[in-house]
Write an enzyme that holds these catalytic residues in place. Structure first.
Site, PDB file in Angstrom:
ATOM      1  N   LYS A   1       5.590  -5.324  -2.902  1.00  0.00           N
ATOM      2  CA  LYS A   1       7.038  -5.188  -2.756  1.00  0.00           C
ATOM      3  C   LYS A   1       7.471  -5.167  -1.303  1.00  0.00           C
ATOM      4  O   LYS A   1       8.469  -5.742  -0.926  1.00  0.00           O
ATOM      5  CB  LYS A   1       7.458  -3.891  -3.456  1.00  0.00           C
ATOM      6  CG  LYS A   1       8.956  -3.616  -3.428  1.00  0.00           C
ATOM      7  CD  LYS A   1       9.672  -4.543  -4.358  1.00  0.00           C
ATOM      8  CE  LYS A   1      11.170  -4.388  -4.326  1.00  0.00           C
ATOM      9  NZ  LYS A   1      11.824  -5.634  -4.769  1.00  0.00           N
TER      10      LYS A   1
ATOM     11  N   GLU B   1      16.017 -19.606  -3.567  1.00  0.00           N
ATOM     12  CA  GLU B   1      15.747 -18.326  -4.222  1.00  0.00           C
ATOM     13  C   GLU B   1      15.313 -18.542  -5.678  1.00  0.00           C
ATOM     14  O   GLU B   1      14.432 -17.848  -6.184  1.00  0.00           O
ATOM     15  CB  GLU B   1      16.988 -17.417  -4.133  1.00  0.00           C
ATOM     16  CG  GLU B   1      16.899 -16.093  -4.843  1.00  0.00           C
ATOM     17  CD  GLU B   1      15.800 -15.147  -4.333  1.00  0.00           C
ATOM     18  OE1 GLU B   1      15.114 -15.475  -3.341  1.00  0.00           O
ATOM     19  OE2 GLU B   1      15.607 -14.103  -4.969  1.00  0.00           O
TER      20      GLU B   1
ATOM     21  N   ASN C   1      -2.693   2.551   5.680  1.00  0.00           N
ATOM     22  CA  ASN C   1      -1.877   1.344   5.477  1.00  0.00           C
ATOM     23  C   ASN C   1      -1.835   0.619   6.804  1.00  0.00           C
ATOM     24  O   ASN C   1      -1.656   1.249   7.844  1.00  0.00           O
ATOM     25  CB  ASN C   1      -0.430   1.707   5.117  1.00  0.00           C
ATOM     26  CG  ASN C   1      -0.308   2.253   3.705  1.00  0.00           C
ATOM     27  OD1 ASN C   1      -1.268   2.269   2.964  1.00  0.00           O
ATOM     28  ND2 ASN C   1       0.892   2.692   3.357  1.00  0.00           N
ATOM     29  N   GLY C   2      -1.937  -0.705   6.787  1.00  0.00           N
ATOM     30  CA  GLY C   2      -1.868  -1.457   8.043  1.00  0.00           C
ATOM     31  C   GLY C   2      -3.152  -2.238   8.270  1.00  0.00           C
ATOM     32  O   GLY C   2      -3.957  -2.407   7.342  1.00  0.00           O
TER      33      GLY C   2
ATOM     34  N   GLU D   1       7.054 -16.771  -7.994  1.00  0.00           N
ATOM     35  CA  GLU D   1       6.578 -15.379  -7.917  1.00  0.00           C
ATOM     36  C   GLU D   1       6.145 -14.841  -9.272  1.00  0.00           C
ATOM     37  O   GLU D   1       5.103 -14.208  -9.374  1.00  0.00           O
ATOM     38  CB  GLU D   1       7.695 -14.465  -7.392  1.00  0.00           C
ATOM     39  CG  GLU D   1       7.861 -14.430  -5.901  1.00  0.00           C
ATOM     40  CD  GLU D   1       8.992 -13.499  -5.488  1.00  0.00           C
ATOM     41  OE1 GLU D   1       8.760 -12.629  -4.663  1.00  0.00           O
ATOM     42  OE2 GLU D   1      10.119 -13.647  -6.003  1.00  0.00           O
TER      43      GLU D   1
ATOM     44  N   ARG E   1       4.345  -0.970  -4.728  1.00  0.00           N
ATOM     45  CA  ARG E   1       4.108  -1.402  -3.348  1.00  0.00           C
ATOM     46  C   ARG E   1       2.747  -2.064  -3.171  1.00  0.00           C
ATOM     47  O   ARG E   1       2.506  -2.732  -2.170  1.00  0.00           O
ATOM     48  CB  ARG E   1       4.190  -0.209  -2.423  1.00  0.00           C
ATOM     49  CG  ARG E   1       5.594   0.310  -2.388  1.00  0.00           C
ATOM     50  CD  ARG E   1       5.781   1.309  -1.310  1.00  0.00           C
ATOM     51  NE  ARG E   1       7.158   1.254  -0.935  1.00  0.00           N
ATOM     52  CZ  ARG E   1       7.599   0.979   0.276  1.00  0.00           C
ATOM     53  NH1 ARG E   1       6.758   0.735   1.246  1.00  0.00           N
ATOM     54  NH2 ARG E   1       8.871   0.942   0.524  1.00  0.00           N
TER      55      ARG E   1
ATOM     56  N   LYS F   1      11.779 -17.264  -7.149  1.00  0.00           N
ATOM     57  CA  LYS F   1      11.639 -16.392  -8.320  1.00  0.00           C
ATOM     58  C   LYS F   1      10.657 -17.004  -9.298  1.00  0.00           C
ATOM     59  O   LYS F   1       9.806 -16.324  -9.840  1.00  0.00           O
ATOM     60  CB  LYS F   1      12.984 -16.177  -9.027  1.00  0.00           C
ATOM     61  CG  LYS F   1      13.991 -15.274  -8.402  1.00  0.00           C
ATOM     62  CD  LYS F   1      13.618 -13.838  -8.280  1.00  0.00           C
ATOM     63  CE  LYS F   1      12.803 -13.586  -7.049  1.00  0.00           C
ATOM     64  NZ  LYS F   1      13.314 -13.122  -5.872  1.00  0.00           N
TER      65      LYS F   1
ATOM     66  N   TRP G   1      -2.946  -2.824  -1.457  1.00  0.00           N
ATOM     67  CA  TRP G   1      -2.711  -4.269  -1.488  1.00  0.00           C
ATOM     68  C   TRP G   1      -3.684  -4.839  -0.476  1.00  0.00           C
ATOM     69  O   TRP G   1      -3.553  -4.587   0.721  1.00  0.00           O
ATOM     70  CB  TRP G   1      -1.268  -4.570  -1.089  1.00  0.00           C
ATOM     71  CG  TRP G   1      -0.880  -6.010  -1.176  1.00  0.00           C
ATOM     72  CD1 TRP G   1      -0.400  -6.668  -2.262  1.00  0.00           C
ATOM     73  CD2 TRP G   1      -0.891  -6.971  -0.118  1.00  0.00           C
ATOM     74  NE1 TRP G   1      -0.129  -7.968  -1.959  1.00  0.00           N
ATOM     75  CE2 TRP G   1      -0.423  -8.189  -0.642  1.00  0.00           C
ATOM     76  CE3 TRP G   1      -1.262  -6.932   1.224  1.00  0.00           C
ATOM     77  CZ2 TRP G   1      -0.315  -9.351   0.121  1.00  0.00           C
ATOM     78  CZ3 TRP G   1      -1.156  -8.092   1.988  1.00  0.00           C
ATOM     79  CH2 TRP G   1      -0.682  -9.276   1.426  1.00  0.00           C
TER      80      TRP G   1
ATOM     81  N   HIS H   1      14.149 -38.535   0.425  1.00  0.00           N
ATOM     82  CA  HIS H   1      13.352 -38.748   1.640  1.00  0.00           C
ATOM     83  C   HIS H   1      11.909 -38.293   1.461  1.00  0.00           C
ATOM     84  O   HIS H   1      11.245 -37.975   2.441  1.00  0.00           O
ATOM     85  CB  HIS H   1      13.999 -38.014   2.828  1.00  0.00           C
ATOM     86  CG  HIS H   1      15.359 -38.527   3.163  1.00  0.00           C
ATOM     87  ND1 HIS H   1      15.581 -39.835   3.562  1.00  0.00           N
ATOM     88  CD2 HIS H   1      16.573 -37.946   3.135  1.00  0.00           C
ATOM     89  CE1 HIS H   1      16.868 -40.010   3.776  1.00  0.00           C
ATOM     90  NE2 HIS H   1      17.500 -38.877   3.511  1.00  0.00           N
TER      91      HIS H   1
ATOM     92  N   CYS I   1       0.843  -1.184   0.000  1.00  0.00           N
ATOM     93  CA  CYS I   1       0.000   0.000   0.000  1.00  0.00           C
ATOM     94  C   CYS I   1       0.883   1.240   0.000  1.00  0.00           C
ATOM     95  O   CYS I   1       1.937   1.256   0.618  1.00  0.00           O
ATOM     96  CB  CYS I   1      -0.938   0.073   1.184  1.00  0.00           C
ATOM     97  SG  CYS I   1      -2.044  -1.299   1.362  1.00  0.00           S
TER      98      CYS I   1
HETATM   99  C1  G6P Z   1       7.963  -9.349   0.100  1.00  0.00           C
HETATM  100  C2  G6P Z   1       8.499  -9.342  -1.319  1.00  0.00           C
HETATM  101  C3  G6P Z   1       9.731 -10.260  -1.406  1.00  0.00           C
HETATM  102  C4  G6P Z   1      10.767  -9.821  -0.384  1.00  0.00           C
HETATM  103  C5  G6P Z   1      10.185  -9.812   1.033  1.00  0.00           C
HETATM  104  C6  G6P Z   1      11.128  -9.166   2.041  1.00  0.00           C
HETATM  105  O1  G6P Z   1       7.383 -10.572   0.383  1.00  0.00           O
HETATM  106  O2  G6P Z   1       7.519  -9.762  -2.236  1.00  0.00           O
HETATM  107  O3  G6P Z   1      10.281 -10.162  -2.710  1.00  0.00           O
HETATM  108  O4  G6P Z   1      11.864 -10.692  -0.444  1.00  0.00           O
HETATM  109  O5  G6P Z   1       8.986  -9.040   1.064  1.00  0.00           O
HETATM  110  O6  G6P Z   1      11.292  -7.816   1.702  1.00  0.00           O
HETATM  111  P1  G6P Z   1      12.429  -6.910   2.307  1.00  0.00           P
HETATM  112  O7  G6P Z   1      12.123  -5.530   1.840  1.00  0.00           O
HETATM  113  O8  G6P Z   1      12.321  -7.042   3.809  1.00  0.00           O
HETATM  114  O9  G6P Z   1      13.741  -7.418   1.815  1.00  0.00           O
END
Ligand code: G6P
Length: 607
Positions: free
Chosen positions: A602, A480, A99-100, A487, A27, A484, A73, A503, A2
């Site tokens: 984000k 990671e 926001n929140g 996502e 965001r 990716k 969001w 396992h 947000c």
């Molecule tokens: C969100 C984003 C991720 C990110 C995570 C942590 O979930 O979608 O891509 O890795 O937050 O974000 P930060 O700003 O704390 O690195």
């Protein structure tokens, strides 16, 4: 997560708000809205979808010299026009953006409805507008202040009253609020990036504070009405244009920016006189570094995965027991905090709520916390005892790429410095420094595989599910890589330590389920090759990402992506790049919204 923008001054507010919303869109992007104060009324315009959809709905002529804008969001209630912010009181006199999360919104709503209030949305935020309008205090700030004592939860809040032209009230608890000071005009935002083209002079609100803002100035007070004096600070970072340049997406642009970004992370931080790294922001003397007995790293998402890799680096180089843990889980298990443990919170945005909450839990219990952050002046960066800025530059794409690599580079520098105050010799220090200095060109070299990776992605993007595996330090790279892929392409992807495959997950290997194997040229290569054999025996397709030359890899793989050879602790930075490209091109082949994937945001500033 947000975005908030508000303006009061002499200019036409609408274009300022809309431009600010565009800069905040990464965001949160499921709906947006603005409210403008004009001729004694608050005029609200809202739309589900991206900012462009809101713009399409805006009347050609909009007047008003103060107003607020929000990009959402969703937490409570679907992404619809009605649930988009701003929300207004029943008589339209009060507008809010929030926001929140208001945790006791259900109870407050029931009470308000029993009194006859009609709600227009499913959001938790709307209760704020109704409650504020029901107050009879002399000033708006007093009304807001009283309402904030009734609610439980987190907020970055902006309030306007139709009867008070030019006045904005802002409040903060757990979600960032920044006041920007202009020349006879003022801004409010949740992300300084949105206003840096107007002003660099800012004031951060702290939790439990409210501000009364008009074009001429501002005043801050706490929830118990104590006046606070706060001098503005100047944000030194340049205003970065948010343009994709020659790239079709921010994600691809940011992948390609990695050589320079990592170069900035390491620049000026290698001390050739003493063969060590020098991280000035740690605020720890060599004696204090020597007293550390353990390292605990906390982060969310990609930052957590970078933390796992960082723990490996520190344990290897400094011989300190080190581990990483998801920040969100940490505070709920009543963790033991030790004075000789170094706690590190990792966050690109510096605003992730769960990471911030872990930091506060450790601080409350007397622990020492370092931050690895990208956004200068972010809440986490301001609350830690010391830290390392990544200098990755603004990361706009929701899926983290360059920030992940810069986090790894920060960990490598820290591991080197911690190692050199222990038993890492000057010679070992020198070798590591040389390896670190080569990183930008190694990443550059890894990027030259782009066309091959694009073809590979076109071949495999129809898979319903994929596995990513790796051993020891290759495991966080696999995590990671899987993150990716899910996502941005929405392909189901799971990462496992290679040894764990047999396992359980092996049951799912079949000709339609590819496995991406992260295969560095290290002393575990033979063991990793056994995993390849196990997968091939079940007819599972294998994609190997490797910097080894063993002919067995080619024999056992359906496809091989070669990456440059590098120091055994640095391959995550180099191989990570190939996996980012793989995810990107799978998403492109599937026609996904790469920079703003569904359901994500984000910076997650709610629990
Ligand atoms: C969100 C984003 C991720 C990110 C995570 C942590 O979930 O979608 O891509 O890795 O937050 O974000 P930060 O700003 O704390 O690195």
């Amino acid at each position: 997560m947000c975005g908030i923008i508000a303006y009061t001054g002499n200019q036409n507010a609408a274009p300022i708000l809309v431009a600010g919303l565009h800069r905040l869109e990464y965001r949160g992007y499921d709906s947006a809205g603005i409210a403008l104060h004009s001729r004694g009324k608050l005029h609200v315009h809202r739309a589900a979808g991206k900012i462009a959809q809101l713009e399409n709905k805006l009347p050609a002529k909009l007047s008003g010299k103060s107003g607020m804008g929000h990009t959402r969001w969703a937490t409570h209630g679907e992404a619809t026009d009605a649930n988009a912010h701003p929300h207004t009181s029943q008589d339209g006199s009060i507008a809010i953006i929030h926001n929140g999360i208001i945790e006791n919104a259900g109870m407050l709503r029931t009470r308000l409805e029993a009194e006859g209030t009609i709600f227009n949305s499913d959001t938790d935020s709307e209760v704020l507008a109704h409650l504020i309008s029901k107050q009879s205090a002399d000033t708006l700030i007093q009304s807001v202040q009283h309402v904030l004592t009734l609610i439980q939860g987190t907020y970055g809040l902006v309030v306007m009253d139709a009867n008070r032209p030019g006045e904005i009230i802002a409040a903060r608890n757990g979600s960032p609020v920044i006041i920007g000071l202009g020349n006879k005009e003022m801004f409010v935002t949740s992300d300084a990036n949105a206003i840096l083209n107007h002003t660099r002079e800012v004031v951060h609100l702290d939790d439990g504070e409210l501000a009364e803002i008009n074009p001429k100035g501002f005043s801050i007070r706490t929830l118990d009405a104590t006046e606070m004096v706060r001098s503005p600070i100047t944000i030194s970072s340049e205003f970065e244009s948010q343009d994709k340049g020659k790239f079709p997406h921010f994600m691809l642009k940011e992948i390609h920016e990695q050589p320079e970004a990592v170069e900035r992370t390491i620049k000026g931080r290698l001390d050739h006189r003493f063969d060590t790294a020098h991280l000035g922001g740690l605020n720890l003397s060599a004696r204090e570094l020597l007293d550390i007995r353990r390292v605990k790293i906390l982060g969310c998402g990609s930052a957590y995965y970078a933390g796992i890799s960082g723990a490996n680096m520190i344990e290897q180089l400094a011989r300190l027991p080190s581990s990483a843990e998801p920040a969100a889980e940490f505070r709920y298990r009543n963790p033991l905090i030790e004075s000789d443990t170094l706690y590190i919170v990792v966050s690109q945005s510096g605003e992730t709520f769960d990471t911030l909450a872990a930091l506060r839990e450790i601080t409350r219990k007397g622990g020492r916390v370092l931050g690895i952050n990208n956004v200068v002046g972010s809440t986490i960066a301001r609350e830690v005892d010391g830290g390392i800025y990544m200098h990755a530059g603004a990361e706009i794409s929701v899926a983290s790429t360059k920030a992940f690599s810069c986090m790894l580079a920060c960990f490598m520098l820290l591991a080197l410095q911690l190692g050199r105050v222990r038993d890492l010799s000057p010679q070992q220090g020198k070798e590591l420094m040389q390896a670190i200095e080569q990183l930008p060109s190694l990443i550059e070299e890894a990027l030259t595989q782009e066309n091959d990776i694009r073809s590979l992605a076109a071949e495999y993007c129809t898979a319903k599910s994929a596995f990513f595996i790796g051993r020891t330090n290759a495991y966080p790279v696999a995590l990671e890589g899987a993150q990716k892929l899910k996502e941005v392409s929405y392909i189901h992807a799971e990462a496992y330590p290679a040894s764990e495959l047999k396992h359980g997950p092996l049951a799912l290997i079949d000709p339609d389920t590819p496995t991406v194997v992260v295969l560095p040229d290290d002393n575990l290569l033979d063991k990793s090759l056994s995993s390849l054999q196990e997968i091939r025996a079940r007819k599972g397709p294998v994609i190997s990402i490797t910097n080894a030359n063993d002919p067995e890899i080619k024999r056992l793989s359906n496809a091989v992506i070669k990456t440059p050879r590098c120091h055994p602790l640095l391959f995550p930075l180099v191989m990570g790049v190939s996996l980012q490209l793989f995810a990107y091109y799978c998403a492109i082949a599937m026609g996904r919204d790469v920079d703003q994937p569904r359901n994500l945001a984000k910076s997650v500033t709610v629990e």
